[in-house]
Design a protein around this motif. Structure first.
Motif, PDB file in Angstrom:
ATOM      1  N   LEU A   1       0.815  -1.216   0.000  1.00  0.00           N
ATOM      2  CA  LEU A   1       0.000   0.000   0.000  1.00  0.00           C
ATOM      3  C   LEU A   1       0.852   1.271   0.000  1.00  0.00           C
ATOM      4  CD1 LEU A   1      -2.691  -1.003   2.649  1.00  0.00           C
ATOM      5  CD2 LEU A   1      -2.977  -0.931   0.155  1.00  0.00           C
ATOM      6  N   PHE A   2       2.133   1.135   0.324  1.00  0.00           N
ATOM      7  CA  PHE A   2       2.993   2.304   0.519  1.00  0.00           C
ATOM      8  C   PHE A   2       4.261   2.294  -0.321  1.00  0.00           C
ATOM      9  CE2 PHE A   2       0.590   1.420   4.351  1.00  0.00           C
ATOM     10  CZ  PHE A   2      -0.030   2.641   4.572  1.00  0.00           C
ATOM     11  N   ASP A   3       4.526   1.213  -1.031  1.00  0.00           N
ATOM     12  CA  ASP A   3       5.792   1.072  -1.738  1.00  0.00           C
ATOM     13  C   ASP A   3       5.546   0.469  -3.121  1.00  0.00           C
ATOM     14  OD1 ASP A   3       8.168  -0.998  -2.367  1.00  0.00           O
ATOM     15  OD2 ASP A   3       8.981   0.740  -1.297  1.00  0.00           O
ATOM     16  N   GLU A   4       6.043   1.140  -4.176  1.00  0.00           N
ATOM     17  CA  GLU A   4       5.795   0.679  -5.553  1.00  0.00           C
ATOM     18  C   GLU A   4       6.398  -0.699  -5.823  1.00  0.00           C
ATOM     19  OE1 GLU A   4       6.989   3.554  -8.448  1.00  0.00           O
ATOM     20  OE2 GLU A   4       5.725   5.135  -7.599  1.00  0.00           O
ATOM     21  N   ASP A   5       7.609  -0.943  -5.320  1.00  0.00           N
ATOM     22  CA  ASP A   5       8.226  -2.250  -5.538  1.00  0.00           C
ATOM     23  C   ASP A   5       7.436  -3.352  -4.834  1.00  0.00           C
ATOM     24  OD1 ASP A   5      10.242  -1.105  -7.058  1.00  0.00           O
ATOM     25  OD2 ASP A   5      11.638  -0.943  -5.369  1.00  0.00           O
ATOM     26  N   ALA A   6       6.985  -3.057  -3.619  1.00  0.00           N
ATOM     27  CA  ALA A   6       6.165  -4.040  -2.894  1.00  0.00           C
ATOM     28  C   ALA A   6       4.841  -4.273  -3.625  1.00  0.00           C
ATOM     29  CB  ALA A   6       5.924  -3.569  -1.464  1.00  0.00           C
ATOM     30  N   GLN A   7       4.282  -3.222  -4.208  1.00  0.00           N
ATOM     31  CA  GLN A   7       3.037  -3.364  -4.978  1.00  0.00           C
ATOM     32  C   GLN A   7       3.269  -4.253  -6.200  1.00  0.00           C
ATOM     33  OE1 GLN A   7      -0.399  -1.873  -4.622  1.00  0.00           O
ATOM     34  NE2 GLN A   7      -0.567  -3.648  -5.966  1.00  0.00           N
ATOM     35  N   ALA A   8       4.366  -4.048  -6.895  1.00  0.00           N
ATOM     36  CA  ALA A   8       4.677  -4.873  -8.065  1.00  0.00           C
ATOM     37  C   ALA A   8       4.843  -6.341  -7.669  1.00  0.00           C
ATOM     38  CB  ALA A   8       5.932  -4.351  -8.757  1.00  0.00           C
ATOM     39  N   ALA A   9       5.526  -6.593  -6.545  1.00  0.00           N
ATOM     40  CA  ALA A   9       5.706  -7.964  -6.070  1.00  0.00           C
ATOM     41  C   ALA A   9       4.368  -8.580  -5.663  1.00  0.00           C
ATOM     42  CB  ALA A   9       6.681  -7.982  -4.892  1.00  0.00           C
ATOM     43  N   TRP A  10       3.524  -7.803  -5.013  1.00  0.00           N
ATOM     44  CA  TRP A  10       2.194  -8.271  -4.606  1.00  0.00           C
ATOM     45  C   TRP A  10       1.362  -8.626  -5.848  1.00  0.00           C
ATOM     46  CZ3 TRP A  10      -2.992  -6.796  -4.927  1.00  0.00           C
ATOM     47  CH2 TRP A  10      -3.847  -7.323  -3.962  1.00  0.00           C
ATOM     48  N   ASP A  11       1.440  -7.789  -6.873  1.00  0.00           N
ATOM     49  CA  ASP A  11       0.739  -8.071  -8.128  1.00  0.00           C
ATOM     50  C   ASP A  11       1.243  -9.371  -8.760  1.00  0.00           C
ATOM     51  OD1 ASP A  11      -0.775  -5.743  -7.850  1.00  0.00           O
ATOM     52  OD2 ASP A  11       0.526  -4.556  -9.176  1.00  0.00           O
ATOM     53  N   ARG A  12       2.552  -9.596  -8.714  1.00  0.00           N
ATOM     54  CA  ARG A  12       3.118 -10.853  -9.239  1.00  0.00           C
ATOM     55  C   ARG A  12       2.543 -12.060  -8.491  1.00  0.00           C
ATOM     56  NH1 ARG A  12       7.820  -7.822  -9.566  1.00  0.00           N
ATOM     57  NH2 ARG A  12       8.638  -8.656  -7.607  1.00  0.00           N
ATOM     58  N   ASP A  13       2.380 -11.914  -7.171  1.00  0.00           N
ATOM     59  CA  ASP A  13       1.798 -13.006  -6.382  1.00  0.00           C
ATOM     60  C   ASP A  13       0.379 -13.328  -6.838  1.00  0.00           C
ATOM     61  OD1 ASP A  13       4.116 -13.010  -4.896  1.00  0.00           O
ATOM     62  OD2 ASP A  13       3.220 -12.077  -3.112  1.00  0.00           O
ATOM     63  N   ARG A  14      -0.393 -12.297  -7.168  1.00  0.00           N
ATOM     64  CA  ARG A  14      -1.760 -12.526  -7.629  1.00  0.00           C
ATOM     65  C   ARG A  14      -1.739 -13.300  -8.948  1.00  0.00           C
ATOM     66  NH1 ARG A  14      -0.952 -10.715  -3.728  1.00  0.00           N
ATOM     67  NH2 ARG A  14      -1.279 -12.911  -3.348  1.00  0.00           N
ATOM     68  N   ARG A  15      -0.854 -12.877  -9.868  1.00  0.00           N
ATOM     69  CA  ARG A  15      -0.755 -13.564 -11.164  1.00  0.00           C
ATOM     70  C   ARG A  15      -0.261 -15.000 -10.978  1.00  0.00           C
ATOM     71  NH1 ARG A  15       1.351  -8.505 -12.513  1.00  0.00           N
ATOM     72  NH2 ARG A  15       3.476  -9.314 -12.535  1.00  0.00           N
ATOM     73  N   SER A  16       0.730 -15.179 -10.132  1.00  0.00           N
ATOM     74  CA  SER A  16       1.288 -16.509  -9.892  1.00  0.00           C
ATOM     75  C   SER A  16       0.248 -17.453  -9.310  1.00  0.00           C
ATOM     76  CB  SER A  16       2.492 -16.403  -8.958  1.00  0.00           C
ATOM     77  OG  SER A  16       3.027 -17.668  -8.687  1.00  0.00           O
ATOM     78  N   SER A  17      -0.551 -16.952  -8.385  1.00  0.00           N
ATOM     79  CA  SER A  17      -1.613 -17.783  -7.805  1.00  0.00           C
ATOM     80  C   SER A  17      -2.597 -18.225  -8.883  1.00  0.00           C
ATOM     81  CB  SER A  17      -2.349 -17.015  -6.707  1.00  0.00           C
ATOM     82  OG  SER A  17      -1.504 -16.775  -5.604  1.00  0.00           O
ATOM     83  N   ALA A  18      -2.983 -17.287  -9.750  1.00  0.00           N
ATOM     84  CA  ALA A  18      -3.930 -17.611 -10.824  1.00  0.00           C
ATOM     85  C   ALA A  18      -3.317 -18.606 -11.807  1.00  0.00           C
ATOM     86  CB  ALA A  18      -4.351 -16.328 -11.544  1.00  0.00           C
ATOM     87  N   GLU A  19      -2.076 -18.358 -12.204  1.00  0.00           N
ATOM     88  CA  GLU A  19      -1.409 -19.224 -13.174  1.00  0.00           C
ATOM     89  C   GLU A  19      -1.218 -20.637 -12.640  1.00  0.00           C
ATOM     90  OE1 GLU A  19       2.188 -17.100 -13.976  1.00  0.00           O
ATOM     91  OE2 GLU A  19       1.144 -15.527 -15.107  1.00  0.00           O
ATOM     92  N   ARG A  20      -0.968 -20.764 -11.337  1.00  0.00           N
ATOM     93  CA  ARG A  20      -0.697 -22.074 -10.744  1.00  0.00           C
ATOM     94  C   ARG A  20      -1.968 -22.743 -10.221  1.00  0.00           C
ATOM     95  NH1 ARG A  20       4.901 -21.530  -7.576  1.00  0.00           N
ATOM     96  NH2 ARG A  20       4.726 -23.799  -7.626  1.00  0.00           N
TER      97      ARG A  20
END
Length: 200
Positions: free
Chosen positions: A104-123
């Motif tokens: 919620l406060f850091d762009e890099d953390a947001q990008a990593a969080w977004d990757r987790d969402r995609r990874s969960s969906a893909e897997r």
């Protein structure tokens, strides 16, 4: 919470004083203790208290354990002071937590969080960050925006707090590898759980 630690610890024969701020969670914990502990259910006592202002006497407990709590407290420094106060000399504080809402406060953390969402969906795994049963993610994010630890890199902050209280402190930033399921490991890849341990 719902009695995760009381069930495990009382099941192994320990006596547990279980604390939560909300009656709803205490009721859920009581249900789980009743369901899973059988004749050891009397090993658990329940108390409605604020973790930042406990009613217990000084030097009461051998161990204080918390999980996913400190991040959402308005005054986590007070909580650590209280937990230290109620520990006996030589007692151990164990706190499991994570940088859950850094995104919620850091762009890099947001990008990593977004990757987790995609990874969960893909897997093809249930994404526990957005699909956990009974969770209200918008409410949780609103809490996270108001509390201090969402913006702070941890566990460095926790270690500093415990040291300032006179505890010998260390962190295990890989504890998640020993306790998380595959689903949790995928869902929470960018927010690994850590363990902060302090000895009085």
């Amino acid at each position: 919470g719902p009695g995760f630690f009381p069930v495990i610890l009382a099941g192994d024969g320990y006596y547990v004083d279980a604390v939560d701020y909300t009656e709803g969670m205490l009721e859920k914990a009581k249900e789980n203790v009743e369901k899973y502990l059988g004749n050891k259910k009397d090993h658990v006592s329940f108390y409605r208290m604020d973790a930042q202002d406990l009613d217990f006497q000084d030097n009461t407990f051998d161990v204080v354990i918390t999980r996913n709590l400190t991040w959402n407290l308005p005054h986590p420094d007070r909580a650590y002071a209280e937990w230290t106060r109620v520990l006996k000399k030589g007692g151990v504080l164990l706190n499991f937590d994570a940088n859950w809402y850094a995104y919620l406060f850091d762009e890099d953390a947001q990008a990593a969080w977004d990757r987790d969402r995609r990874s969960s969906a893909e897997r093809g795994v249930r994404d526990q960050n957005v699909e956990a049963e009974g969770e209200h993610f918008d409410v949780m994010e609103e809490i996270a925006r108001r509390v201090p630890l969402s913006k702070i890199a941890r566990p460095a902050w926790d270690l500093q707090q415990l040291a300032s209280l006179g505890l010998k402190a260390e962190a295990d930033e890989t504890v998640w590898k020993r306790v998380w399921s595959e689903e949790e490991t995928i869902s929470f890849a960018s927010t690994p759980m850590f363990l902060v341990r302090g000895r009085k």
